[in-house]
Write an enzyme that holds these catalytic residues in place. Structure first.
Site, PDB file in Angstrom:
ATOM      1  N   CYS A  25       0.811  -1.218   0.000  1.00 17.39           N
ATOM      2  CA  CYS A  25       0.000   0.000   0.000  1.00 17.39           C
ATOM      3  C   CYS A  25       0.843   1.266   0.000  1.00 17.39           C
ATOM      4  O   CYS A  25       0.341   2.347  -0.302  1.00 17.39           O
ATOM      5  CB  CYS A  25      -0.940   0.008   1.209  1.00 17.39           C
ATOM      6  SG  CYS A  25      -2.098  -1.380   1.238  1.00 17.39           S
ATOM      7  N   HIS A  84      -3.407   7.129   2.628  1.00 17.54           N
ATOM      8  CA  HIS A  84      -3.823   5.854   2.053  1.00 17.54           C
ATOM      9  C   HIS A  84      -5.158   5.494   2.680  1.00 17.54           C
ATOM     10  O   HIS A  84      -5.337   5.546   3.894  1.00 17.54           O
ATOM     11  CB  HIS A  84      -2.767   4.795   2.369  1.00 17.54           C
ATOM     12  CG  HIS A  84      -3.240   3.396   2.167  1.00 17.54           C
ATOM     13  ND1 HIS A  84      -3.864   2.980   1.015  1.00 17.54           N
ATOM     14  CD2 HIS A  84      -3.198   2.315   2.977  1.00 17.54           C
ATOM     15  CE1 HIS A  84      -4.168   1.704   1.127  1.00 17.54           C
ATOM     16  NE2 HIS A  84      -3.781   1.273   2.305  1.00 17.54           N
ATOM     17  N   ASN A 108     -10.193   0.027  -0.058  1.00 16.16           N
ATOM     18  CA  ASN A 108      -8.738   0.047  -0.005  1.00 16.16           C
ATOM     19  C   ASN A 108      -8.191  -0.463  -1.339  1.00 16.16           C
ATOM     20  O   ASN A 108      -8.263  -1.648  -1.639  1.00 16.16           O
ATOM     21  CB  ASN A 108      -8.262  -0.835   1.152  1.00 16.16           C
ATOM     22  CG  ASN A 108      -6.743  -0.873   1.292  1.00 16.16           C
ATOM     23  OD1 ASN A 108      -6.018  -0.446   0.404  1.00 16.16           O
ATOM     24  ND2 ASN A 108      -6.278  -1.395   2.405  1.00 16.16           N
TER      25      ASN A 108
END
Length: 328
Positions: free
Chosen positions: A115, A255, A285
């Site tokens: 990520c 994020h 996500n």
């Protein structure tokens, strides 16, 4: 080259058409909309079709970023693609993207930092630009995570979505551009977020698939605890490197992993909700795609003004984490 900075001149995003809501997931696994929303902030996410791969969305996001920047494919010097869900193991998916864009003169490579991949990628691009090696670099972050999920595992399948975002970074003199980055990793916690099978350690086999080692595994509680501390530390480091304070930050663009993590970091650094950009409720996500997707939404909605200070921050598999400070 002391006065050269890496300025973001264009942004882009590309998402699948299919929307998967929490109510849809309720019919697939033992969970509820309330449980998902309360713990993550996610209400829906985009899911790629069976015949759609990462390169399709990466190329479209990159095309939009170049269009905004007013650049042609032949102007590109380099393409960096941050992802953990490549089209195939060989070759690098960035090579497919280069061909799809017609960027014949551009070098290309993939990077993998979970990520945190987009943060790592713009940090790498910044070095090429500051040394004078390249002038125009297309950085893309994105994933097709839906194809690597166990749809019977309610701890992971509710979290992730598909999509790509991109930025066009260009060499430019002046105060605007990437001011600082902070990159970190700790491999001692590699098993917190992992996809065990399919590589040289556990090659593809019937036994590997039967053991369900081809899907993402995650230790959610352990990851949450370290994420807040790590993201806060990286944010402070990037701000300090630039000689600024948390109060100078106009937008915190994190994020999009979990609203509770984001809120905890914001509280520690003193940022009010109106200075934090969130789209996790609609997008989920998307790992390396989440920050550039969010940034493109902001830019196209007119939320970012000249000289605004933006702080990007991420935490992901590896474990990896980092932040980047930009003067728009």
């Amino acid at each position: 080259m002391a006065n050269i900075r890496s300025r973001i001149r264009g942004t882009g995003r590309s998402l699948p058409e299919k929307v998967l809501t929490n109510f849809d997931i309720e019919k697939m696994v033992d969970t509820t909309d309330e449980w998902i929303t309360t713990r993550t902030g996610i209400r829906e996410r985009r899911i790629a079709r069976e015949d759609e791969s990462l390169s399709k969305f990466a190329a479209e996001a990159g095309r939009q970023a170049m269009l905004m920047a007013g650049l042609a494919p032949e102007d590109l010097d380099l393409i960096i693609l941050a992802t953990v869900t490549m089209d195939q193991p060989i070759p690098a998916t960035s090579c497919f993207v280069q061909e799809m864009l017609g960027a014949k003169k551009a070098a290309s490579f993939d990077i993998q930092a979970g990520c945190s991949g987009f943060i790592y990628a713009i940090g790498i691009a910044d070095q090429f630009i500051k040394t004078g090696a390249y002038r125009h670099i297309l950085v893309i972050g994105g994933e097709i995570l839906s194809k690597f999920l166990d749809w019977n595992d309610r701890a992971t399948c509710v979290l992730f979505g598909d999509g790509c975002g991109a930025v066009l970074m260009a060499a430019e003199e002046g105060p605007r551009g990437l001011l600082s980055t902070s990159l970190h990793s700790d491999g001692s916690m590699a098993d917190f977020i992992t996809l065990p099978g399919g590589g040289s350690k556990i090659p593809v086999s019937h036994a590997m698939i039967d053991a369900n080692l081809h899907t993402i595994k995650m230790k959610g509680n352990e990851t949450f605890k370290i994420a807040v501390r790590s993201i806060e530390s990286a944010c402070r480091e990037a701000i300090d490197k630039a000689g600024l304070t948390p109060g100078d930050v106009r937008w915190f663009v994190p994020h999009q992993a979990n609203t509770r993590i984001i809120s905890a970091v914001a509280d520690r650094l003193g940022w009010p909700p109106e200075e934090i950009y969130l789209n996790i409720d609609r997008i989920g996500n998307t790992s390396a795609g989440s920050i550039p997707i969010a940034l493109d939404e902001m830019v196209r909605a007119g939320k970012v003004a000249e000289n605004d200070i933006l702080l990007f921050a991420a935490f992901g598999a590896g474990l990896t984490w980092g932040s980047a400070l930009v003067r728009w």
